[in-house]
Design a protein around this motif. Structure first.
Motif, PDB file in Angstrom:
ATOM      1  N   ALA A  15       0.808  -1.219   0.000  1.00 27.32           N
ATOM      2  CA  ALA A  15       0.000   0.000   0.000  1.00 27.32           C
ATOM      3  C   ALA A  15       0.841   1.269   0.000  1.00 27.32           C
ATOM      4  N   ASP A  16       2.077   1.209   0.516  1.00 29.42           N
ATOM      5  CA  ASP A  16       2.918   2.405   0.536  1.00 29.42           C
ATOM      6  C   ASP A  16       3.613   2.647  -0.793  1.00 29.42           C
ATOM      7  N   ARG A  17       3.485   1.680  -1.730  1.00 35.97           N
ATOM      8  CA  ARG A  17       4.180   1.822  -3.003  1.00 35.97           C
ATOM      9  C   ARG A  17       3.250   1.887  -4.208  1.00 35.97           C
ATOM     10  N   VAL A  18       2.043   1.370  -4.102  1.00 35.87           N
ATOM     11  CA  VAL A  18       1.130   1.395  -5.250  1.00 35.87           C
ATOM     12  C   VAL A  18      -0.251   1.867  -4.810  1.00 35.87           C
ATOM     13  N   ASN A  19      -0.920   2.553  -5.712  1.00 39.20           N
ATOM     14  CA  ASN A  19      -2.302   2.964  -5.478  1.00 39.20           C
ATOM     15  C   ASN A  19      -3.287   1.888  -5.907  1.00 39.20           C
ATOM     16  N   GLU A  20      -2.895   1.142  -6.942  1.00 37.15           N
ATOM     17  CA  GLU A  20      -3.829   0.205  -7.550  1.00 37.15           C
ATOM     18  C   GLU A  20      -3.055  -0.788  -8.406  1.00 37.15           C
ATOM     19  N   ILE A  21      -3.581  -2.010  -8.482  1.00 35.01           N
ATOM     20  CA  ILE A  21      -3.070  -3.032  -9.388  1.00 35.01           C
ATOM     21  C   ILE A  21      -4.177  -3.377 -10.378  1.00 35.01           C
ATOM     22  N   GLU A  22      -3.827  -3.479 -11.654  1.00 38.69           N
ATOM     23  CA  GLU A  22      -4.781  -3.890 -12.671  1.00 38.69           C
ATOM     24  C   GLU A  22      -4.315  -5.202 -13.291  1.00 38.69           C
ATOM     25  N   VAL A  23      -5.251  -6.130 -13.462  1.00 38.03           N
ATOM     26  CA  VAL A  23      -4.956  -7.454 -14.004  1.00 38.03           C
ATOM     27  C   VAL A  23      -5.727  -7.641 -15.305  1.00 38.03           C
ATOM     28  N   THR A  24      -5.045  -8.109 -16.332  1.00 37.66           N
ATOM     29  CA  THR A  24      -5.677  -8.445 -17.601  1.00 37.66           C
ATOM     30  C   THR A  24      -5.266  -9.862 -17.993  1.00 37.66           C
ATOM     31  N   PHE A  25      -6.250 -10.671 -18.385  1.00 36.18           N
ATOM     32  CA  PHE A  25      -5.987 -12.031 -18.841  1.00 36.18           C
ATOM     33  C   PHE A  25      -6.159 -12.091 -20.357  1.00 36.18           C
ATOM     34  N   LEU A  26      -5.180 -12.652 -21.050  1.00 38.17           N
ATOM     35  CA  LEU A  26      -5.269 -12.882 -22.490  1.00 38.17           C
ATOM     36  C   LEU A  26      -5.023 -14.372 -22.728  1.00 38.17           C
ATOM     37  N   ALA A  27      -6.116 -15.127 -22.783  1.00 39.21           N
ATOM     38  CA  ALA A  27      -6.021 -16.584 -22.874  1.00 39.21           C
ATOM     39  C   ALA A  27      -5.901 -17.048 -24.322  1.00 39.21           C
ATOM     40  N   THR A  28      -5.247 -18.193 -24.498  1.00 40.59           N
ATOM     41  CA  THR A  28      -5.139 -18.885 -25.777  1.00 40.59           C
ATOM     42  C   THR A  28      -5.434 -20.361 -25.516  1.00 40.59           C
ATOM     43  N   PRO A  29      -5.534 -21.189 -26.566  1.00 41.32           N
ATOM     44  CA  PRO A  29      -5.785 -22.615 -26.322  1.00 41.32           C
ATOM     45  C   PRO A  29      -4.722 -23.279 -25.454  1.00 41.32           C
ATOM     46  N   GLY A  30      -3.481 -22.821 -25.521  1.00 38.12           N
ATOM     47  CA  GLY A  30      -2.420 -23.486 -24.765  1.00 38.12           C
ATOM     48  C   GLY A  30      -2.109 -22.892 -23.415  1.00 38.12           C
ATOM     49  N   GLY A  31      -2.430 -21.639 -23.220  1.00 39.72           N
ATOM     50  CA  GLY A  31      -2.070 -20.994 -21.959  1.00 39.72           C
ATOM     51  C   GLY A  31      -2.685 -19.621 -21.838  1.00 39.72           C
ATOM     52  N   MET A  32      -2.036 -18.761 -21.067  1.00 39.72           N
ATOM     53  CA  MET A  32      -2.630 -17.471 -20.775  1.00 39.72           C
ATOM     54  C   MET A  32      -1.542 -16.469 -20.402  1.00 39.72           C
TER      55      MET A  32
END
Length: 342
Positions: free
Chosen positions: A190-207
Motif C-alpha cells: 500500500a505504501d508503493r502502489v495505489n492500484e493493481i490492474e490485471v488483464t488475462f489474455l487466454a489462448t488454447p495453450g495458456g494465458m
C-alpha cells in the motif's frame, strides 16, 4: 433476460424470434449452447439466415473524454435456408465456441459488473432484424480463478472491472478490447502502489497475465505506471504454488521500473469509431494500451463491487451495488434494442 420481438422490418404479421441460452455460465474458449425459437407469422417467409452476435459494453477514450458503447466481437451463422410457414413453430439448436479472450463476468457466482450479450439476427426476404438480446454469463478459467484467488489470499481487494477499447503492446491480443480487473493494494504494497490492474489474455495453450501498477510518487519523484507480462500454461494449474508465484510477479512489478514504452490507445485521439460493427478477432486495428498515467479508469456505475475480508475468492458481494448492476444491464440491453429499430 429474453426478449420476444416482432420482426419490425416486416411489420405486423411477420415471424417472431426468441433465443434461449442453456442455463449456467460459459467459460472462455468453451462452448455456448441454446435454442433459437421461431414462430411463423400470418404468411410464410423464407428464412435466409439466423446469426448470433457476441456483444460487449466497452469504454473508449477520446480527447474530449470517455464514452461507452456496444462492440460486436464475434459472429456466428447458426441456421437458415428454409421456409417458415404460417403459424409454424420451429426451434433451431446451436452450439458455438466462445473466443478465448472472452471477458469474465462473474467470480464464484458474483457479478463483476461486466456486460456481455448474445444478439440474434434474423434475415427474412432481404430484411434483417436484430431483435433478440440475451445476457451472457462467463465464469473464469481455472488459471484465471487461481490467479485471482492468490491475489485475494495476499490481501488484494476487488475495486472494479471494465472493458477498455484498444490493444496492449507486446501481446498477441486478438479482440479489439481487453478486460481490466482493478484491485486495491494489499497492506504490504500500500505504501508503493495505489492500484493493481490485471488483464488475462487466454489462448488454447495458456494465458498471458498482464499486471499494471499505478505507483505512488516519492518525495522527489512523481508516480508512474509499470507493466509486466507473465505466461502460464493451462495444464499446470494444479502443479503451481499460486500464492508464491503471484507474489513473485507482484514483487517484480513493484520493485523494478518497467522499460515498457507506451503507445496511444486505438481511438484515444478520435481515430475511427470503436463502436462500429466488428467481426473476426480484431484484425485491422493496431492501437496499443495507453500507459502514460493520464487515465485511470475508475469504477463505473454498478461496477464497484465490495469485497469481504476473506479476499477475492470468497468476498465479492453486492447489496446496493448488485441492484445497480442489474439496472445497468437492463439499460444497456434496452438501449441496444432501441438502436435496432432505427
Amino acid at each position: 433476460m429474453v426478449f420476444k420481438r416482432l420482426l419490425g422490418s416486416l411489420g405486423v404479421g411477420g415471424p417472431t424470434v426468441d433465443t434461449v441460452l442453456d442455463a449456467g455460465a460459459a467459460a472462455p474458449g468453451g462452448t455456448l449452447s441454446g435454442q433459437v425459437h421461431l414462430k411463423g407469422g400470418s404468411a410464410g417467409f423464407d428464412i435466409e439466415h439466423i446469426a448470433l452476435e457476441l456483444v460487449a459494453r466497452v469504454e473508449a477514450e477520446f480527447e474530449e473524454g470517455e464514452r461507452e458503447g456496444a462492440v460486436v466481437f464475434e459472429r456466428f451463422t447458426v441456421g437458415g435456408g428454409f421456409r417458415l410457414h404460417e403459424g409454424e413453430q420451429r426451434s433451431v439448436p446451436f452450439t458455438i465456441a466462445l473466443p478465448w479472450e472472452t471477458p469474465i463476468t462473474e467470480l464464484y457466482g458474483q457479478a463483476l459488473g461486466i456486460v456481455l450479450g448474445v444478439r440474434t439476427e434474423l434475415s427474412v426476404a432481404g430484411a434483417k432484424d436484430k431483435g433478440d438480446l440475451d445476457q451472457l454469463a462467463v465464469r473464469p478459467l481455472p488459471a484465471q480463478e487461481a490467479v485471482l484467488e492468490a491475489l485475494g489470499q495476499l490481501g488484494f481487494g476487488f475495486r472494479s472491472a471494465d472493458l477498455e477499447y484498444g490493444r496492449i503492446g507486446g501481446t498477441h491480443q486478438q479482440l479489439p478490447f481487453y478486460q481490466e480487473i482493478e484491485l486495491t493494494p494489499a497492506p504490504q504494497y500500500a505504501d508503493r502502489v495505489n492500484e493493481i490492474e490485471v488483464t488475462f489474455l487466454a489462448t488454447p495453450g495458456g494465458m498471458d497475465v498482464v499486471l499494471e501498477a499505478d505507483k505512488r510518487g516519492g518525495l522527489f519523484s512523481s508516480g508512474h505506471d509499470a507493466l509486466t507480462r507473465f505466461t502460464v500454461a493451462h495444464d499446470t494449474v494444479h502443479q503451481q504454488d499460486w500464492r508464491a508465484l503471484v507474489d513473485g510477479w507482484l514483487r517484480q512489478l513493484v520493485e523494478h521500473r518497467s522499460a515498457y514504452a507506451p503507445a496511444p490507445a486505438y481511438g484515444a485521439h478520435g481515430h475511427g469509431d470503436p463502436y462500429a460493427p466488428h467481426h473476426g478477432g480484431g484484425h485491422g486495428h493496431d492501437g496499443t494500451h495507453h500507459h502514460d498515467g493520464t487515465h485511470r479508469s475508475g469504477p463505473g456505475i454498478g461496477t464497484a463491487v465490495a469485497v469481504g475480508a476473506a479476499g477475492l475468492a470468497v468476498g465479492v458481494v453486492g447489496g446496493m451495488v448488485a441492484a445497480e448492476v442489474v439496472d445497468e444491464v437492463g439499460d444497456f440491453f434496452e438501449g441496444d434494442e432501441d438502436e435496432g429499430d432505427d
